[in-house]
Design an enzyme around this catalytic site. Structure first.
Site, PDB file in Angstrom:
ATOM      1  N   CYS A   1     -11.649   4.321   0.661  1.00 26.90           N
ATOM      2  CA  CYS A   1     -12.144   3.740  -0.389  1.00 26.90           C
ATOM      3  C   CYS A   1     -12.183   4.316  -1.745  1.00 26.90           C
ATOM      4  O   CYS A   1     -10.944   4.672  -2.173  1.00 26.90           O
ATOM      5  CB  CYS A   1     -13.829   3.189  -0.121  1.00 26.90           C
TER       6      CYS A   1
ATOM      7  N   HIS B   1     -13.655   0.360   5.073  1.00 24.17           N
ATOM      8  CA  HIS B   1     -14.713   1.491   5.409  1.00 24.17           C
ATOM      9  C   HIS B   1     -14.362   1.326   7.083  1.00 24.17           C
ATOM     10  O   HIS B   1     -15.285   0.514   7.840  1.00 24.17           O
ATOM     11  CB  HIS B   1     -16.013   1.139   5.002  1.00 24.17           C
TER      12      HIS B   1
ATOM     13  N   GLU C   1     -16.031   3.592   9.090  1.00 24.63           N
ATOM     14  CA  GLU C   1     -17.080   3.993   9.664  1.00 24.63           C
ATOM     15  C   GLU C   1     -18.164   3.085   9.647  1.00 24.63           C
ATOM     16  O   GLU C   1     -19.246   3.626  10.366  1.00 24.63           O
ATOM     17  CB  GLU C   1     -17.546   5.261   8.634  1.00 24.63           C
TER      18      GLU C   1
END
Ligand code: XMP
Length: 597
Positions: A78, A165, A167
């Site tokens: 990002c 993302h 994660e």
């Protein structure tokens, strides 16, 4: 040890990344974004985290130019992706609109990061700016209809960037993608497991203690108990002195339970220091949450000083032990870019000074909560202790909301109109609580929804829509077990922290814990704070329930407990004298925080 560096661009994404990498069995550490290239040489690869800034901001977090000369694989996520693109002369464009939420990427080139994964996959996007053109040497690895460079890579130099993302849980193959990077590209072995670290931690405690005694201040929670047990294992019960400060804000029967558990576990003598009077006195008339936290933190330190003096631990022959864990060191703005959302009691000024003097022992400062639990089990601590819900240091004091003013509920036509569309009604309460929006602290009013059933399918999207649209509110609750509140009759009254209020909160909290255990729900959720609000028809209180699920407390989702059962629970709580209403907190983190203050 082979390890990955996660460079912190601000916000809390860096924790999610580090945890996800550690779950893969690879040790990850968070470093400031401006970490020197020399320092980064110790790592097998680098991940640059996302964050709230725009690369176009004047003071946006910047990596050292030398980062790109260390010849290690780098993955930007990002903001990190945009930073990398900008540094290497690609084209980053300022977003006119923000993209936030689920998206499907189309994989254009599977090697090496999408190896073995489907061509089309669900990811999570959250960004304003985007990379319009990758730098020379990079190719587009994946795109979406709205984002032409969703993933890019320079396979020669092993530099990669994701606009999405990996994660967060909403990215379906996030772990596999990160594994392809840390194991496939960086070549890390997956051999890091917290339980294997017990012996090493013990050796480190011996070295750090360097013959000094340790005064260990216990909260009775998981972290301080595991930290203490490790220290006792390292130094023996003679050298480690456990002190438990009873602030008066503990849960019902908690002090006795902790004392009994310590005796049973043979962890040496735990000295209880009764200090409720001191805490209540210091907090007299105080209503602001950060002021409450500062006073509680200072009171802990004053008591510590007092005990140290009384026991004649003079000079520098002692250390102070604390159960601080990894996120505690960063959420308080302790390191890196993260904004101060709440000041944790173990990071107040005096403690910072002791840290600077090398007088603090924090054996768990590198671990996440779930890893602390693994360590606790490895040390043989009982399951009931290790699996206890996290409980904040300032305890029930930050769940007992105070108000400096007597105020009335406020009509809010816009929010009410939105609520009506889903079959509810709404009003605002000028009782404020803490939230975390766009990675900064918010302190805003409460929205109360009423007039309908506890139907999560309707209420949760409505709550999200309200907080997305209106910054004047950061937390949404639903009235339960009562059809409506006559706004003219109900008021917020001036209230501070008093013994009767805390006693009532203890009783309500006890009912909730009992309910969770008997329903077999205790182990299924992360936490269920119970909060007391000085909002009532007469002089009573409202009790708010905040059950949430989470993996690490950094983000959280509202737990959807069975509505029928919740009604029964509300009825039990309403029987307590002084409780006028019960509410259910419908706010995820973000935009709210788990605790209200
Ligand atoms: P928030 O409210 O920031 O909470 O979403 C995240 C997690 O941290 C716990 N918490 C604390 N723990 N001292 C602690 O030891 C504190 O001052 C403190 N404040 C919040 C909270 O219970 C949740 O698990």
């Amino acid at each position: 040890m082979e390890k990955i560096a996660v460079l912190d661009s601000g916000g809390q994404y860096c924790h999610l990344i580090a945890r996800k990498v550690r779950e893969l069995g690879v040790y990850a550490e968070i470093l400031p974004i401006e970490a020197s290239p020399a320092r980064l040489r110790a790592y097998k690869g680098v991940i640059i985290s996302g964050g709230p800034s725009s690369v176009f901001d004047e003071d946006s977090p910047q990596a050292r130019p030398g980062l790109y000369r260390i010849s290690k694989p780098i993955l930007g996520i990002c903001y990190g992706h945009q930073l990398m693109a900008q540094a290497m002369k690609g084209v980053v464009e300022q977003g006119k609109t923000q993209e936030f939420g689920r998206a499907d990427i189309r994989v254009r080139s599977a090697e090496p990061l999408f190896r073995g994964l489907p061509k089309k996959q669900r990811v999570w996007m959250s960004h304003g700016d985007h990379v319009a053109q990758p730098p020379a040497g990079f190719q587009v690895l994946a795109d979406t209809p709205g984002c032409s460079v969703a993933a890019m890579g320079d396979l020669q130099r092993n530099y990669y960037g994701f606009q999405f993302h990996p994660e967060v849980v909403h990215t379906k193959f996030g772990s596999e993608i990160l594994k392809n990077f840390v194991v496939g590209v960086c070549g890390c072995r997956q051999d890091w497991h917290p339980e294997d670290r017990v012996e090493q931690l013990i050796a480190r405690i011996r070295k750090d203690a360097h013959g000094r005694r340790v005064l260990f201040f216990m909260s009775g929670g998981v972290d301080s108990t595991v930290a203490y047990a490790l220290t006792v294992r390292a130094l023996g019960t003679e050298t480690v002195h456990g002190i438990y400060v009873d602030t008066g804000f503990m849960r019902e029967g908690e002090t006795e339970q902790i004392e009994a558990a310590f005796q049973k576990l043979g962890l040496g003598h735990l000295q209880t220091f009764k200090a409720a009077g001191q805490f209540f006195k210091g907090l007299q008339g105080v209503t602001d949450p950060e002021q409450k936290r500062a006073i509680i933190g200072q009171a802990f330190v004053d008591i510590q000083d007092e005990i140290v003096e009384r026991e004649e631990h003079t000079g520098h022959d002692w250390l102070l032990g604390q159960g601080t864990i990894y996120p505690d060191t960063i959420e308080s703005g302790g390191k890196g870019q993260a904004a101060v959302i709440k000041t944790h009691h173990n990071r107040v000024q005096r403690i910072q000074e002791l840290i600077a003097e090398g007088r603090i022992l924090e054996p768990l400062a590198e671990f996440y909560k779930d890893e602390v639990r693994v360590l606790g089990r490895a040390l043989g601590l009982p399951k009931a202790l290790v699996d206890r819900h996290p409980f904040p240091g300032p305890a029930l004091a930050i769940r007992c909301i105070c108000s400096a003013l007597a105020e009335k509920p406020e009509a809010d036509e816009e929010i009410d109109a939105l609520a009506r569309r889903s079959g509810y009604r709404a009003f605002l309460l000028p009782l404020r609580s803490v939230g975390v929006q766009g990675d900064s602290r918010s302190y805003a009013k409460l929205t109360v929804l009423w007039g309908g059933e506890l139907d999560y399918k309707k209420l949760l999207p409505l709550a999200t829509e309200i907080t997305n649209r209106y910054r004047r509110t950061n937390r949404i609750v639903a009235l339960i077990g009562r059809k409506r509140i006559q706004p003219g009759e109900w008021k917020i009254r001036r209230a501070t922290l008093t013994r009767p209020r805390v006693k009532l909160l203890q009783a309500a909290d006890h009912i909730v814990t009992d309910f969770l255990r008997s329903e077999g729900l205790y182990g299924k959720i992360w936490q269920a704070p119970v909060v007391l609000l000085p909002f009532s028809r007469g002089g009573g209180e409202t009790v708010a329930l905040r059950p949430i699920t989470s993996v690490d407390g950094m983000t959280a989702e509202v737990a959807r407990l069975n509505p029928q059962r919740v009604l029964e629970l509300a009825a039990r709580i309403s029987k307590l004298e002084g409780v006028d209403a019960v509410m259910y907190d419908l706010s995820h983190k973000p935009p709210s925080t788990i605790e209200w203050e």
